[in-house]
Enzyme design. Structure first.
Site, mmCIF file in Angstrom:
data_model
loop_
_atom_site.group_PDB
_atom_site.id
_atom_site.type_symbol
_atom_site.label_atom_id
_atom_site.label_comp_id
_atom_site.label_asym_id
_atom_site.label_seq_id
_atom_site.Cartn_x
_atom_site.Cartn_y
_atom_site.Cartn_z
ATOM 1 N N GLY A 78 0.855 -1.352 0.027
ATOM 2 C CA GLY A 78 0.056 0.083 0.028
ATOM 3 C C GLY A 78 0.801 1.303 0.069
ATOM 4 O O GLY A 78 1.946 1.313 0.655
ATOM 5 N N GLY A 129 20.422 -4.043 14.039
ATOM 6 C CA GLY A 129 18.958 -3.267 14.421
ATOM 7 C C GLY A 129 18.221 -3.451 13.188
ATOM 8 O O GLY A 129 18.199 -3.877 12.372
ATOM 9 N N ASP A 152 6.013 -0.945 16.141
ATOM 10 C CA ASP A 152 7.712 -0.728 15.808
ATOM 11 C C ASP A 152 7.847 0.326 14.968
ATOM 12 O O ASP A 152 8.956 0.872 14.980
ATOM 13 C CB ASP A 152 8.387 -2.164 15.396
ATOM 14 N N HIS A 208 7.631 -22.484 47.806
ATOM 15 C CA HIS A 208 9.146 -23.167 48.132
ATOM 16 C C HIS A 208 9.028 -24.332 47.386
ATOM 17 O O HIS A 208 7.946 -25.241 47.364
ATOM 18 C CB HIS A 208 9.269 -23.226 49.507
#
Length: 487
Positions: free
Chosen positions: A124, A282, A324, A462
């Protein structure tokens, strides 16, 4: 004229799909455009984005393969008779992982269909603020208009194109998980967490693996924890070339890759040959083909990421961005999903709730896992000053390690607190088995403003590793030995 869709999402990854599905729940007309540009090595995949196809999911499964290898060694101490030597077959693991990923691709398509979200397998680009020009692989054009548009195209790994041979002969994490055959002897230059994670599981399945790092490991994470992670990896068998950087990659007649690098400490030039070179330098936002400048969507000139405000809005009305691809956000699947859902709720569900990016927990799936929530010790000192910080810490030994006689030197936890009567917990860091499972539970308390005294009133389970967090009592300031002894 009237726009065809109420919402159009560009990018079928975690954030985009979450946003689209949530908007569809409100009965809105929604479409998703998704197109995977093959990697420079020709690798491509289906719907679902980085996490599903070339990120968290295949990475955790391959990490599990390596953990099983370690468990086989431990098993002998526990009385299991396992014929030696044991061998790992890459193609069997890869096929199983890839089949599972393909089932997730199919599942995402079915979910969109069930929720009546229109799916376009197209690249797009913007024609105007409400119009997207979609192009299929074959070059067929479709024009789609929408009242609101969400950019959720994520990022792709960068190549260090200034290094001769890097692009021609190297791969990235986009390729590693889809390899049919074993990568063999592998070099992964530069250190982002994906580099360490991949190097960890490659070592774990028995491959000769080297990490080359020019400066610090796990930038952005607590550096004491990062050092412990890399120390453990070294003892585990991963080789490290520290303060080195590659200068060229050449293909030899044997098909091996000869890598030349500079050692900055010694001022020397060195070479070695590898079967695979995997770059982890990166990630760059995947915005190149979107034509953002035409509609005026502002990006950060240094990173290329899209600038958004607290409501994920870009500089152009009705155009939003999540995940991101956005500036200043953590590059994590759960934050993208949460931000995408909340955005749809604000657009179509009378909500005003914004995504809260504070105290987001995360895990690095290295052979000895590292998980954290809140501030690193460095960040806490920077924010509040060292005199106003109290750090509680402990070196502990997981019970499972004792019979197997495993080294627990790097099993460590620390809690960063604000000084004073309340001692609010600012950050919690844990290195050890199942680190993500441990921190996930504590993340709720820290999100709710937990204090050190409250934690001390919490009863431990525990005998678990997580229990040791409820017993932290030695401060760094005291200088006392922080090694846990006995129950």
């Amino acid at each position: 004229g009237k726009n065809e869709y109420d919402l159009l999402v560009i990018g079928g990854g975690s954030g985009g799909l979450a946003c689209a599905k949530q908007a569809a729940q409100f009965g809105r007309k929604v479409a998703v455009l998704d197109y995977v540009e093959p990697s420079p090595q020709g690798t491509k995949w289906g719907l679902g984005g980085t996490c599903v196809n070339v990120g968290c999911i295949p990475k955790k499964l391959m990490h599990q393969a390596a953990l099983l290898g370690s468990a086989l060694k431990d098993a002998q101490h526990y009385g299991w008779n396992i014929a030696q030597p044991v061998h790992h077959t890459w193609s069997v693991m890869a096929q199983a992982v890839q089949n599972y990923v393909k089932s997730l691709n199919w599942g995402h398509r079915v979910q969109l269909q069930d929720k009546k979200v229109k799916y376009f397998n197209m690249r797009g680009s913007f024609s105007d603020p409400h119009t997207i020009r979609g192009l299929t692989k074959a070059g067929k054009e479709t024009i789609v208009t929408a009242e609101n548009i969400v950019i959720a195209t994520g990022g792709r790994p960068k190549y260090p194109t200034h290094i001769a041979g890097a692009l021609e002969y190297g791969i990235t994490s986009d390729d590693l998980f889809w390899l049919k055959e074993s990568p063999g002897k592998t070099l992964t230059p530069f250190v982002f967490n994906v580099s360490l994670e991949c190097a960890g599981f490659l070592t774990g399945i028995g491959l000769d693996t080297t990490v080359m790092m020019r400066s610090i490991p796990l930038r952005g994470f607590d550096q004491q924890m990062a050092s412990l992670v890399t120390e453990h990896m070294e003892s585990y068998g991963t080789k490290f070339l520290k303060r080195c950087f590659p200068t060229k990659v050449e293909k030899l007649d044997s098909n091996k890759l000869q890598v030349t690098w500079k050692n900055t400490d010694l001022g020397t030039e060195e070479t070695d040959s590898f079967d695979t070179v995997m770059w982890a330098v990166g990630r760059a936002p995947d915005t190149e083909t979107l034509n953002l400048e035409t509609v005026g969507v502002k990006t950060n000139s240094e990173t290329g990421k899209i600038i958004v405000d607290a409501s994920e809005a870009t500089s152009v009305p009705h155009i939003y961005a999540v995940g991101d691809v956005t500036e200043g956000r953590p590059e994590l699947t759960p934050t993208a999903i949460a931000a995408g859902k909340l955005l749809a709720q604000r657009l179509f569900g009378q909500s005003s709730e914004l995504m809260d990016y504070d105290n987001v927990p995360t895990t690095v799936f290295t052979p000895l896992e590292y998980s954290c929530v809140g501030l690193s010790e460095e960040a806490a000192v920077q924010c509040y000053g060292s005199d106003n910080i109290e750090v509680y810490h402990a070196y502990y030994k997981p019970l499972e390690f004792t019979v197997a006689e495993r080294d627990a030197t790097q099993c460590y936890m620390k809690m960063v607190c604000l000084q004073g009567r309340e001692q609010r917990i600012l950050g919690l860091h844990f290195i050890g088995p199942n680190a993500g499972e441990v921190i996930q539970g504590f993340a709720l308390g820290i999100k709710c403003g937990a204090t050190y005294p409250q934690l001390m009133k919490t009863v431990g389970i525990h005998p678990t590793c997580a229990e040791e967090i409820t017993k932290l009592h030695i401060t760094k300031r005291s200088g006392l030995d922080a090694t846990v002894t006995g129950c």
